[in-house]
Design a protein around this motif. Structure first.
Motif, PDB file in Angstrom:
ATOM      1  N   PRO A 142      -0.481  -3.118  -8.810  1.00 30.34           N
ATOM      2  CA  PRO A 142      -2.114  -3.788  -7.708  1.00 30.34           C
ATOM      3  C   PRO A 142      -1.732  -4.696  -6.427  1.00 30.34           C
ATOM      4  N   GLU A 143      -0.928  -5.510  -6.324  1.00 29.74           N
ATOM      5  CA  GLU A 143      -0.445  -6.505  -5.627  1.00 29.74           C
ATOM      6  C   GLU A 143      -0.052  -5.506  -3.767  1.00 29.74           C
ATOM      7  N   TYR A 144       0.668  -5.196  -4.067  1.00 33.32           N
ATOM      8  CA  TYR A 144       0.477  -3.894  -2.694  1.00 33.32           C
ATOM      9  C   TYR A 144      -0.462  -3.222  -2.739  1.00 33.32           C
ATOM     10  N   GLN A 145      -1.315  -2.917  -3.515  1.00 30.79           N
ATOM     11  CA  GLN A 145      -1.779  -2.038  -3.475  1.00 30.79           C
ATOM     12  C   GLN A 145      -3.002  -2.208  -2.713  1.00 30.79           C
ATOM     13  N   LEU A 146      -3.603  -3.746  -3.254  1.00 28.40           N
ATOM     14  CA  LEU A 146      -4.946  -4.232  -3.239  1.00 28.40           C
ATOM     15  C   LEU A 146      -4.612  -5.595  -2.119  1.00 28.40           C
TER      16      LEU A 146
ATOM     17  N   VAL B 123      -3.308  -9.150  -9.964  1.00 32.15           N
ATOM     18  CA  VAL B 123      -2.456  -9.223  -8.574  1.00 32.15           C
ATOM     19  C   VAL B 123      -1.665 -10.583  -8.116  1.00 32.15           C
TER      20      VAL B 123
ATOM     21  N   TYR C 100       7.765  -1.618  -5.648  1.00 31.45           N
ATOM     22  CA  TYR C 100       6.513  -2.539  -4.766  1.00 31.45           C
ATOM     23  C   TYR C 100       5.439  -1.897  -5.227  1.00 31.45           C
ATOM     24  N   ARG C 101       5.212  -0.610  -4.346  1.00 32.24           N
ATOM     25  CA  ARG C 101       4.422  -0.128  -4.026  1.00 32.24           C
ATOM     26  C   ARG C 101       3.367   0.667  -4.894  1.00 32.24           C
ATOM     27  N   GLN C 102       4.224   0.233  -6.107  1.00 30.14           N
ATOM     28  CA  GLN C 102       2.978   0.816  -7.226  1.00 30.14           C
ATOM     29  C   GLN C 102       2.511   0.346  -7.893  1.00 30.14           C
TER      30      GLN C 102
ATOM     31  N   ASN D  66      -1.439  -6.035   0.225  1.00 25.57           N
ATOM     32  CA  ASN D  66      -0.384  -5.978   1.093  1.00 25.57           C
ATOM     33  C   ASN D  66       0.222  -4.678   0.881  1.00 25.57           C
ATOM     34  N   LYS D  67      -1.036  -3.880   1.644  1.00 25.90           N
ATOM     35  CA  LYS D  67      -0.249  -2.407   1.631  1.00 25.90           C
ATOM     36  C   LYS D  67      -0.168  -1.883   3.082  1.00 25.90           C
TER      37      LYS D  67
ATOM     38  N   GLU E 263       9.394   0.517  -2.845  1.00 29.16           N
ATOM     39  CA  GLU E 263       8.718   1.588  -3.295  1.00 29.16           C
ATOM     40  C   GLU E 263       8.296   1.540  -4.716  1.00 29.16           C
TER      41      GLU E 263
END
Length: 350
Positions: free
Chosen positions: A77-81, A159, A73-75, A83-84, A71
């Motif tokens: 940019p790398e996850y959001q842009l 990212v 990590y989900r916050q 690795n979503k 959770e």
């Protein structure tokens, strides 16, 4: 009739465990660099979003712990842009690389601190050596801070991590490794041999050139510049591509433009190769590689291996094994140069 050991021999015996300890530390740093490189190449470096020097030694143990790490990590940019939608199992893969890298750093700290205290109590360390080792310890601790400083650059607006901070982190690791090599080589006796006047400054210059090339390589890695122009010897069909140094100011391209960074790294490698060939010729002509000058054969071989690794890493589009070998060989090359210089310096003490 029994022989009595000379004071010099007794001193050497006292320092033997210290030398072994320092060599172990140097090897651990090389392993640390390799794990750090793998962490970078697997895009794992941002998987742990907090710096917990003590509690961070313990990895997630329960499903709730893992969900909390994911959770966090989900916050970023790398996850959001990029690795979503990453699954927990996929997250665990990148998490373990980063956790292993940080954990190994802590282990190195312990491997340094505990024997250091023991050797102090055993009086194996004199007042000239102890301060040097304490400085090495401070450099190691500072390296941990630089690692987090690097990671933090990729947690908010980027990212990935800053190539400037990546280059700083790698350079500091290299300086620590070279400092250990210098200290440990100064703890041994070598046979005196003639050294041409001016030879040491030339070797220092060569070492500086190789160090600059390592920094240039860090900028190539930091911008993933090795994933483009995967041909050799041409770049974009030319030895000198058109689109280099086109920004204003132009010098900034060396650090922020993919094409220019890769061109610089390639071109400086040619300069280093030519200089190394000249040094090999001079060393052979004047010394026939006798005594400490045998280091020049090792240095020459490592330069050749490093160039070949660089070419193959490029044309095969940065496979993990070749890329790590390329990085480690750079450290070994610099370590050999520093060992050579330290051994020559030791000759003056006899």
């Amino acid at each position: 009739m029994s022989q009595t050991a000379s004071p010099s021999d007794q001193s050497q015996d006292i320092l033997r465990p210290v030398r072994i300890w320092l060599y172990v530390l140097a090897v651990l740093i090389l392993i640390m660099v390799a794990v750090g490189g793998a962490t970078r190449l697997t895009d794992s470096g941002l998987s742990i979003t907090e710096w917990k020097p003590i509690s961070g030694m313990i990895p997630p143990l329960t499903m709730e712990d893992w969900q909390a790490e994911l959770e966090a990590y989900r916050q970023i940019p790398e996850y959001q842009l990029i690795n979503k939608g990453m699954s927990l199992e996929e997250f665990k893969f990148i998490f373990w690389w980063e956790w292993g890298h940080r954990f190994l750093g802590r282990i190195i700290g312990l491997v340094f601190a505990i024997p250091f205290v023991i050797f102090l109590f055993q009086k194996r360390l004199n007042w000239q050596l102890a301060p040097s080792l304490f400085i090495l310890f401070l450099l190691g601790g500072f390296q941990g801070f630089l690692g987090w400083w690097m990671v933090s650059s990729g947690l908010t607006e980027r990212v990935d991590v800053s190539q400037y901070r990546l280059a700083t982190h790698l350079s500091a690791a290299c300086i620590l490794f070279l400092a250990i090599v210098w200290v440990v080589r100064r703890l041994r006796q070598v046979d005196p041999i003639w050294v041409e006047k001016g030879w040491r400054p030339v070797m220092w210059l060569f070492g500086g050139m190789v160090f600059i090339q390592l920094i240039a390589g860090a900028f190539v890695a930091g911008m993933d510049a090795g994933l483009t122009y995967n041909t050799w010897p041409l770049m974009d069909g030319a030895l000198i591509p058109d689109n280099i140094y086109t920004s204003t100011p132009a010098w900034l391209d060396a650090f922020e433009d993919i094409t220019t960074a890769q061109f610089n790294h390639r071109t400086f490698a040619y300069v280093i190769a030519i200089f190394a060939a000249f040094l090999l010729y001079k060393a052979w002509k004047n010394t026939q590689f006798a005594g400490v000058h045998g280091w020049m054969l090792i240095i020459g071989a490592l330069v050749l291996v490093q160039i070949l690794l660089g070419i193959f890493t490029l044309i095969y589009v940065v496979p993990l094994g070749l890329a790590l070998a390329h990085q480690i060989t750079a450290f070994l090359l610099l370590g050999s140069i520093v060992a050579y210089l330290a051994d020559m310096k030791a000759e003056n003490k006899r």
